[in-house]
Enzyme design. Structure first.
Site, PDB file in Angstrom:
ATOM      1  N   ARG B 290       6.242  -3.534  15.145  1.00 48.43           N
ATOM      2  CA  ARG B 290       6.820  -3.927  14.087  1.00 48.43           C
ATOM      3  C   ARG B 290       7.907  -2.865  13.416  1.00 48.43           C
ATOM      4  O   ARG B 290       9.060  -3.292  12.885  1.00 48.43           O
ATOM      5  CB  ARG B 290       5.997  -4.323  12.745  1.00 48.43           C
ATOM      6  CG  ARG B 290       4.799  -5.532  12.978  1.00 48.43           C
ATOM      7  CD  ARG B 290       3.928  -5.370  12.231  1.00 48.43           C
ATOM      8  NE  ARG B 290       3.258  -7.032  12.558  1.00 48.43           N
ATOM      9  CZ  ARG B 290       2.088  -7.363  11.716  1.00 48.43           C
ATOM     10  NH1 ARG B 290       1.723  -6.578  10.651  1.00 48.43           N
ATOM     11  NH2 ARG B 290       1.628  -8.317  12.028  1.00 48.43           N
ATOM     12  N   GLU B 385      -6.428  -3.131   0.025  1.00 45.76           N
ATOM     13  CA  GLU B 385      -5.079  -2.497   0.223  1.00 45.76           C
ATOM     14  C   GLU B 385      -4.599  -1.472  -0.521  1.00 45.76           C
ATOM     15  O   GLU B 385      -3.973  -0.538  -0.380  1.00 45.76           O
ATOM     16  CB  GLU B 385      -4.012  -3.706   0.130  1.00 45.76           C
ATOM     17  CG  GLU B 385      -2.482  -3.334   0.652  1.00 45.76           C
ATOM     18  CD  GLU B 385      -1.611  -4.438   0.505  1.00 45.76           C
ATOM     19  OE1 GLU B 385      -2.030  -5.594   0.371  1.00 45.76           O
ATOM     20  OE2 GLU B 385      -0.137  -4.315   0.688  1.00 45.76           O
ATOM     21  N   LEU B 401      -7.407  -8.064   6.930  1.00 45.74           N
ATOM     22  CA  LEU B 401      -8.568  -8.820   6.269  1.00 45.74           C
ATOM     23  C   LEU B 401     -10.050  -7.977   6.741  1.00 45.74           C
ATOM     24  O   LEU B 401     -10.907  -8.036   5.967  1.00 45.74           O
ATOM     25  CB  LEU B 401      -8.581 -10.050   7.062  1.00 45.74           C
ATOM     26  CG  LEU B 401      -7.512 -11.124   6.768  1.00 45.74           C
ATOM     27  CD1 LEU B 401      -7.640 -12.417   7.476  1.00 45.74           C
ATOM     28  CD2 LEU B 401      -7.627 -11.456   5.296  1.00 45.74           C
TER      29      LEU B 401
END
Lengths: 104, 577
Positions: B290, B385, B401
């Protein structure tokens, strides 16, 4: 770019009468949703408008409202012509926002 | 300033109601705590967890034990190794180890709450298939949140929706609760608690292009920082390169493109029609990581090879139509995810190029926690987070998650134990409470010049360009100077039409901008001091990585930012487990 007329059923608990219909002229392009229209009104025309929008990707269902009388998700409903926007049934807190179930 | 407020007392206070918050609330309630959850939006209809299109990461061998198509050669230790490697070695190794080690138990909890895990996929950075999902794309997060919500309700957790927490209440080095606004009435409230858990999620909305939901304005980072909690790795904001920029209804949506690029051989093209990824990563091209793809896209756009809406293009038209259709049938039947149907907005990926750009996706940094989710402030825990350290400089797919469930459960249990052992909670003075409420009152009562929506739009645009996926000393120092002026504007107030306290979204946006300014300053200040490139943090002027990995610590002392560094052990990965 064309312009559509957007009628919004507004509610302000501090105002008399509480509810009225307000018209907005909104410039639209192909591929816009009702949520985009609401954001445009709030950010560019009238900051006092209240609505609920969280994910804007069709998952949270927070942006439920009535579009031309039909219960819809603002983020998933395309815009091509004039619109009438109203809150779902329930106790309205302000404009298009109703109280969550169990709190009214 | 003397202001009225109501007072509530609870055992454990959870701030944030979704993945980590709901899981923390469940664990604390199971241990007998009175639990109150405060959430800015609506529980089950807000936050990033339910936007998770797909995977919960669990090692492939345990996935196999659950009946998913896993691989017995995998183990928690292997999952840990990949997580550290993906994080470019600056993860807190103890936290990464706990995440990998507890992932399976928490996945089973979710199954017990009613989540039907059905598939397992292999995503970038994982050497085995580890991404457990529920059916088609878009089902996992929503199904998880429904199950967690039901379980929290069953256990008697009290949830206050539409409640905006302004600040944590801290007295003599201990967090004693929080103050905030009931948005439906505009009333101020003080919640006193034996222990508080921050589970507010991320802050991607600081950026003008993001995949994150409306609520993600960095509130938790800002309130923890203002209370004096130690923060870690705040320079690491992950950008995901697959978000659509056009048409408007699909802006920020990355669900379709991520699968087309990850699972098929879709190409990335610039505005000249040139396939550019082989220039940046000849070996992997579009299958690169990414961070590398994001940098390549931003470089193409910045150098003038972007499309009409500021993106680059994804092309599938060279692929056999049957292949593309087969993917759609499996992942998003009818080219529809959730309620969004591509054809409703005139989009057909089989024949049209899709314009995309990197979007702010996930904050790796956050409140520094220990293995019990304790922050540096007594009485304050963090999970999900908003906590930092698990993912280091770059998060792997699915680990978000997993983090919510593993650390939510730990925070809930530890906070419940601490709250149960405390004598009664002393009430803070009215003066102290009013001091915390005052900035909110100022933003409502004092009319400023510039409309808040204008100020917010400018902040988000500048953040994307200056403290986003590509950074330099010039962009960061320029941004810091701009931020100083914006902070003064926050103190003076913004212009607004509505003076009411009842669901006043101009007021709410102004309060969020106040938090975004603190959040942005933490990112910019740490990014400026990290003179290297690592993971999601790319410095154009320092493109190489330091030989020794290190983490950045930051906290507020008086009105000053105090920085520290923490050496991480390179190659220590294999020594654990």
């Amino acid at each position: 770019m064309k312009t559509v007329k957007v009628k919004v059923l507004r509610t302000d608990p501090d105002r008399r009468p509480h509810s009225w219909v307000q018209d907005y002229d909104v410039p639209v392009v192909d591929g816009m949703s009702v949520a985009d229209v609401l954001k445009h009104i709030q950010e560019e025309i009238d900051g006092s408008l209240a609505f609920y929008c969280s994910c804007k990707v069709g998952l949270c269902a927070g942006c439920s409202l009535r579009v031309n009388g039909k219960p819809s998700l603002a983020c998933a409903t395309p815009v091509s012509a004039d619109l009438t926007l109203e809150p779902l049934a329930g106790t309205v807190v302000r404009d298009l926002v109703v109280k969550p179930r169990g709190r009214d | 300033m003397s202001l009225g407020y109501r007072v509530r007392t609870t055992g454990v206070l959870v701030i944030g109601s979704e993945g980590a918050g709901a899981r923390a609330a469940i664990e604390a309630a199971k241990l007998g705590s009175a639990v109150t959850v405060l959430t800015k939006g609506l529980m089950g209809h807000s936050g990033a967890t339910l936007c998770a299109p797909g995977d919960y990461a669990v090692n492939s061998a345990d996935a196999l034990r659950m009946g998913l198509p896993g691989d017995a050669a995998d183990s928690p230790a292997e999952h840990y190794r990949d997580t550290m490697k993906g994080g470019r070695e600056i993860n807190d190794p103890a936290l990464a180890e706990i995440m990998a080690g507890d992932a399976y138990r928490r996945l089973k909890d979710l199954a017990d709450y009613g989540v039907p895990w059905t598939k397992l996929y292999k995503y970038g950075g994982h050497r085995y298939p580890r991404g457990a999902t529920v059916g088609a794309v878009g089902k996992t997060g929503v199904t998880m949140m429904r199950a967690l919500g039901r379980e929290a309700t069953r256990l008697g957790v009290r949830v206050e929706s539409n409640f905006f927490v302004l600040d944590l209440v801290r007295e003599s080095d201990r967090v004693r609760g929080a103050v905030g606004i009931d948005l439906e009435t505009g009333e101020y409230a003080l919640y006193l608690a034996g222990a508080a858990i921050l589970a507010t999620g991320g802050g991607g909305r600081l950026y003008d292009f993001t995949t994150t939901p409306e609520e993600a304005t960095g509130d938790g980072f800002a309130m923890a920082y203002r209370a004096g909690a130690e923060m870690v790795d705040m320079e690491f904001m992950q950008f995901i390169p697959y978000a659509q920029v056009w048409p408007p209804a699909l802006r920020g949506n990355n669900y379709f493109v991520i699968e087309l690029v990850s699972l098929l051989d879709a190409h990335l093209l610039n505005a000249n029609g040139k396939r550019f990824m082989p220039d940046y990563d000849p070996a992997n091209a579009e299958k690169s990581t990414r961070d590398v793809i994001s940098r390549a896209c931003v470089t193409e756009i910045k150098e003038g090879r972007g499309g009409p809406h500021g993106g680059v293009f994804v092309r599938c038209s060279h692929l056999p139509a049957g292949q593309v259709d087969a993917l759609a049938v499996e992942m998003f039947p009818g080219w529809k995810i959730g309620a969004i149907s591509l054809s409703n907005f005139g989009v057909d990926p089989k024949t049209q190029d899709l314009e995309i750009a990197p979007a702010a996706h996930f904050m790796m940094g956050g409140v520094r926690i220990d293995t019990k989710c304790r922050s540096s402030l007594a009485g304050l825990y963090a999970a999900g987070e908003v906590a930092g350290g698990v993912h280091g400089a770059n998060r792997l797919s699915g680990n978000a998650l997993t983090e919510t469930q593993v650390f939510g459960a730990i925070a809930g249990a530890e906070a419940a134990r601490e709250a149960a052992g405390l004598p009664s909670i002393p009430k803070p003075s009215q003066r102290a409470v009013c001091q915390l409420l005052e900035p909110a009152e100022t933003l409502l009562a004092r009319p400023g010049a510039r409309p808040v929506f204008e100020a917010r739009a400018e902040l988000r645009k500048r953040s994307y360009l200056e403290i986003g996926a590509v950074r330099s000393e010039a962009s960061l120092t320029g941004f810091m100077a701009y931020l100083k002026n914006l902070r003064a504007e926050v103190d003076q107030g913004f212009g607004h039409r509505l003076r009411s306290r009842v669901l006043n979204q101009e007021w709410l946006r102004a309060l969020e901008v106040r938090n975004m300014v603190d959040f942005a300053e933490m990112i910019a200040a740490t990014a400026l001091r990290r003179r290297e490139t690592r993971g999601a943090h790319y410095r154009q002027d320092y493109p190489n990585s330091d030989s020794q990995p290190w983490s950045h610590l930051l906290r507020k002392v008086g009105e000053e930012m105090r920085f520290d560094t923490l050496a991480r052990t390179q190659g220590g990965v294999g020594d654990r487990k």
